[in-house]
Design a protein around this motif. Structure first.
Motif, PDB file in Angstrom:
ATOM      1  N   ARG A 123       1.188   4.090  -3.033  1.00 38.36           N
ATOM      2  CA  ARG A 123       1.086   5.681  -2.599  1.00 38.36           C
ATOM      3  C   ARG A 123       2.215   6.323  -3.071  1.00 38.36           C
ATOM      4  N   GLU A 165       0.820  -1.337   0.008  1.00 36.74           N
ATOM      5  CA  GLU A 165      -0.068  -0.020   0.007  1.00 36.74           C
ATOM      6  C   GLU A 165       0.849   1.221   0.055  1.00 36.74           C
ATOM      7  N   THR A 166       1.815   1.340   0.821  1.00 36.95           N
ATOM      8  CA  THR A 166       2.896   2.361   0.946  1.00 36.95           C
ATOM      9  C   THR A 166       3.462   2.748  -0.244  1.00 36.95           C
ATOM     10  N   ARG A 173       2.505   6.569  -6.984  1.00 33.54           N
ATOM     11  CA  ARG A 173       1.405   7.582  -7.414  1.00 33.54           C
ATOM     12  C   ARG A 173       1.758   8.837  -7.252  1.00 33.54           C
ATOM     13  N   HIS A 174       2.296   9.514  -6.209  1.00 33.88           N
ATOM     14  CA  HIS A 174       2.661  10.577  -5.950  1.00 33.88           C
ATOM     15  C   HIS A 174       3.872  11.061  -6.800  1.00 33.88           C
TER      16      HIS A 174
END
Length: 253
Positions: free
Chosen positions: A228, A224-225, A231-232
């Motif tokens: 994220r 998950e990290t 994506r950033h």
């Protein structure tokens, strides 16, 4: 079960939560304290680094910072205590939309215009500036930090930015300045973040997470990290050179 100590550190590599260098911050502080402010109001203060620097440069001034992030507010209180400023600043968990705080001699709203307005972007800038005009004392100053398009983004670029990104999300710089004038200000100083400041901010924003991911590739939170963070970074690589940040020092007319 994971605990907070299992999670990646949060934003420890950032001094400011935005593309703002210490050199520019020092220049802004010197400019803002020229009028001898006694009160400071920081809208969407985060951990209040700029406000703490203002207090250090303006002996006797007091400040209130408003934000909704409890972790950032706690960091601000720790920093204030460490610098001997705890008795001159109050960090408050509260919305700024209907705040009764103010008028203040200095009002900061850096990257937090949405905290003052209910309109969708870019209309939020209009509402934010009108409220800032009411929150600043006569003869005071407002520092308004707001994103702007350096050039019109293409549809392909918008698709790679944040979810639902639209060309209507931001104004161009000239339109942003005109909006401030229409709200009752004169622009004392107009400046924009440079590429180095953006790189310092965006790299610092992700650095803790990237180090943690390299050391914990199989952690239960890693997938998950990683998603994220990726994506950033992809969004930043897309809006790099397209999205700007303006810092407007405004005088109430």
């Amino acid at each position: 079960m994971t605990t907070d100590t299992d999670r990646p550190p949060r934003l420890t590599r950032l001094v400011f939560h935005g593309p703002l260098s210490e050199a520019r911050a020092d220049r802004i502080v010197r400019r803002l304290v020229r009028t001898g402010p006694a009160t400071v109001l920081d809208i969407g203060c985060g951990w209040g680094e700029l406000t703490l620097r203002l207090l250090a440069a303006a002996p006797g001034a007091t400040a209130v910072g408003l934000d909704l992030d409890a972790d950032d507010l706690a960091r601000g209180r720790r920093e204030a205590e460490a610098r001997g400023l705890a008795d001159r600043v109050e960090f408050v968990k509260a919305s700024a939309k209907e705040t009764a705080r103010g008028p203040a001699d200095l009002v900061l709203c850096v990257g937090s215009g949405q905290a003052l307005a209910t309109a969708e972007p870019p209309g939020h800038a209009v509402g934010a500036l009108r409220k800032l005009r009411r929150l600043v004392a006569p003869g005071g100053r407002v520092l308004f930090g707001e994103g702007f398009w350096q050039r019109a983004p293409t549809p392909a670029e918008l698709s790679g930015m944040w979810p639902g990104a639209s060309a209507a999300d931001h104004l161009h710089l000239a339109d942003l300045v005109d909006t401030a004038v229409a709200a009752g200000f004169r622009p004392e100083w107009i400046e924009t973040a440079n590429e180095d400041e953006w790189e310092e901010f965006e790299s610092g924003y992700l650095a803790d997470v990237e180090e943690w991911l390299a050391a914990h590739p199989d952690h239960p939170l890693a997938a998950e990290t990683r998603e994220r963070a990726d994506r950033h970074r992809a969004a930043w690589m897309t809006y790099r050179g397209v999205l700007g940040m303006a810092y407007l020092t405004l005088v109430p007319a």
